[in-house]
Design an enzyme around this catalytic site. Structure first.
Site, PDB file in Angstrom:
ATOM      1  N   ARG A  17     -12.225  92.771  38.049  1.00  0.00           N
ATOM      2  CA  ARG A  17     -13.320  91.823  38.295  1.00  0.00           C
ATOM      3  C   ARG A  17     -13.986  92.045  39.649  1.00  0.00           C
ATOM      4  O   ARG A  17     -15.149  91.666  39.838  1.00  0.00           O
ATOM      5  CB  ARG A  17     -12.833  90.374  38.136  1.00  0.00           C
ATOM      6  CG  ARG A  17     -12.629  89.981  36.678  1.00  0.00           C
ATOM      7  CD  ARG A  17     -12.187  88.534  36.551  1.00  0.00           C
ATOM      8  NE  ARG A  17     -10.884  88.280  37.121  1.00  0.00           N
ATOM      9  CZ  ARG A  17      -9.736  88.431  36.485  1.00  0.00           C
ATOM     10  NH1 ARG A  17      -9.725  88.841  35.234  1.00  0.00           N
ATOM     11  NH2 ARG A  17      -8.592  88.184  37.080  1.00  0.00           N
ATOM     12  N   GLU A  20       5.150  88.286  41.262  1.00  0.00           N
ATOM     13  CA  GLU A  20       6.198  87.288  41.060  1.00  0.00           C
ATOM     14  C   GLU A  20       7.330  87.895  40.207  1.00  0.00           C
ATOM     15  O   GLU A  20       8.499  87.741  40.506  1.00  0.00           O
ATOM     16  CB  GLU A  20       5.593  86.064  40.369  1.00  0.00           C
ATOM     17  CG  GLU A  20       6.496  84.858  40.437  1.00  0.00           C
ATOM     18  CD  GLU A  20       5.858  83.634  39.806  1.00  0.00           C
ATOM     19  OE1 GLU A  20       4.657  83.681  39.477  1.00  0.00           O
ATOM     20  OE2 GLU A  20       6.584  82.639  39.648  1.00  0.00           O
TER      21      GLU A  20
HETATM   22  P1  AMP Z   1      -2.929  88.181  44.451  1.00  0.00           P
HETATM   23  O1  AMP Z   1      -2.547  89.614  44.617  1.00  0.00           O
HETATM   24  O2  AMP Z   1      -1.764  87.279  44.205  1.00  0.00           O
HETATM   25  O3  AMP Z   1      -3.800  87.691  45.596  1.00  0.00           O
HETATM   26  O4  AMP Z   1      -3.778  88.069  43.115  1.00  0.00           O
HETATM   27  C1  AMP Z   1      -5.114  88.424  43.105  1.00  0.00           C
HETATM   28  C2  AMP Z   1      -5.504  89.129  41.855  1.00  0.00           C
HETATM   29  O5  AMP Z   1      -4.986  88.516  40.678  1.00  0.00           O
HETATM   30  C3  AMP Z   1      -7.010  89.115  41.727  1.00  0.00           C
HETATM   31  O6  AMP Z   1      -7.445  90.422  41.372  1.00  0.00           O
HETATM   32  C4  AMP Z   1      -7.297  88.091  40.650  1.00  0.00           C
HETATM   33  O7  AMP Z   1      -8.280  88.598  39.765  1.00  0.00           O
HETATM   34  C5  AMP Z   1      -5.987  87.853  39.930  1.00  0.00           C
HETATM   35  N1  AMP Z   1      -5.601  86.429  39.860  1.00  0.00           N
HETATM   36  C6  AMP Z   1      -4.525  85.861  40.475  1.00  0.00           C
HETATM   37  N2  AMP Z   1      -4.415  84.565  40.208  1.00  0.00           N
HETATM   38  C7  AMP Z   1      -5.472  84.253  39.409  1.00  0.00           C
HETATM   39  C8  AMP Z   1      -5.944  83.022  38.796  1.00  0.00           C
HETATM   40  N3  AMP Z   1      -5.319  81.848  38.952  1.00  0.00           N
HETATM   41  N4  AMP Z   1      -7.082  83.096  38.056  1.00  0.00           N
HETATM   42  C9  AMP Z   1      -7.745  84.262  37.907  1.00  0.00           C
HETATM   43  N5  AMP Z   1      -7.347  85.439  38.438  1.00  0.00           N
HETATM   44  C10 AMP Z   1      -6.226  85.449  39.187  1.00  0.00           C
END
Ligand code: AMP
Length: 180
Positions: free
Chosen positions: A68, A105
């Site tokens: 995205r 996780e």
């Molecule tokens: P993180 O590495 O935990 O910061 O997760 C970020 C990535 O996971 C991004 O590329 C987001 O597109 C996706 N992502 C994580 N949590 C969500 C959520 N609640 N809704 C949509 N996309 C998420």
């Protein structure tokens, strides 16, 4: 002529983001940006807000994170007259890559960048749709540092502040438009 997206506010963007409970797994509230993307005015407004403070000539490349992040980074690149660079999931880029693994996780994930994606010293803007724990963006920033990029800002449409992802991006300016 006033740009049709000039008056878009973060509140309007937030109103167009759909919360989907228990996707892709129980306990996760997924932020569905497809209603925002389908609205021409809000899409343009999101790009304007995510590129605010930069003008053509300020940035050499806009880097987007698979998948995205690509939507925002390619539009931002056109607007800033910069190149677009993808950070992709492992195994997708055809040429020589650097890889970075980070913890999820459950399990781990690996992302990659072409070794020659930007010239050393290039000024880059790193974009993704959402900052959660920050693991993805931190890994992308490490890849960019490895090829000598200078990260001017790490930008997101959405930030889930309760996951404290900013802490992992401490040394870079971080910007988000819609904050939960
Ligand atoms: P993180 O590495 O935990 O910061 O997760 C970020 C990535 O996971 C991004 O590329 C987001 O597109 C996706 N992502 C994580 N949590 C969500 C959520 N609640 N809704 C949509 N996309 C998420």
């Amino acid at each position: 002529m006033t740009h049709p997206s000039a008056s878009v506010t973060p509140v309007e963007l937030q109103q167009a983001i759909r919360n989907v409970a228990d996707f892709p797994q129980p306990g996760v509230q997924f932020k569905d940006i497809t209603p925002l993307l389908a609205n021409p005015r809000l899409l343009a407004g999101a790009i304007d807000l995510m590129t605010a403070g930069f003008k053509p000539g300020d940035v050499d490349a806009v880097v987007g994170i698979d998948a995205r992040g690509f939507i925002f980074a390619s539009a931002a690149a056109v607007k800033l007259q910069a190149g677009f660079v993808p950070v992709r999931k492992k195994g997708k880029l055809p040429y020589q890559t650097h890889e970075q693994t980070y913890d999820l996780e459950y399990g781990s994930n690996t992302i990659a960048i072409h070794i020659d994606a930007v010239k050393p010293g290039s000024r880059v803007l790193l974009l993704d749709d959402l900052l959660a724990t920050g693991g993805t963006a931190e890994a992308a920033a490490l890849l960019l540092e490895r090829i000598g990029a200078r990260i001017l800002q790490v930008g997101f449409l959405i930030e889930l502040t309760f996951l404290h992802g900013r802490n992992r991006l401490g040394k870079f300016p971080v910007k988000a438009q819609v904050v939960y």
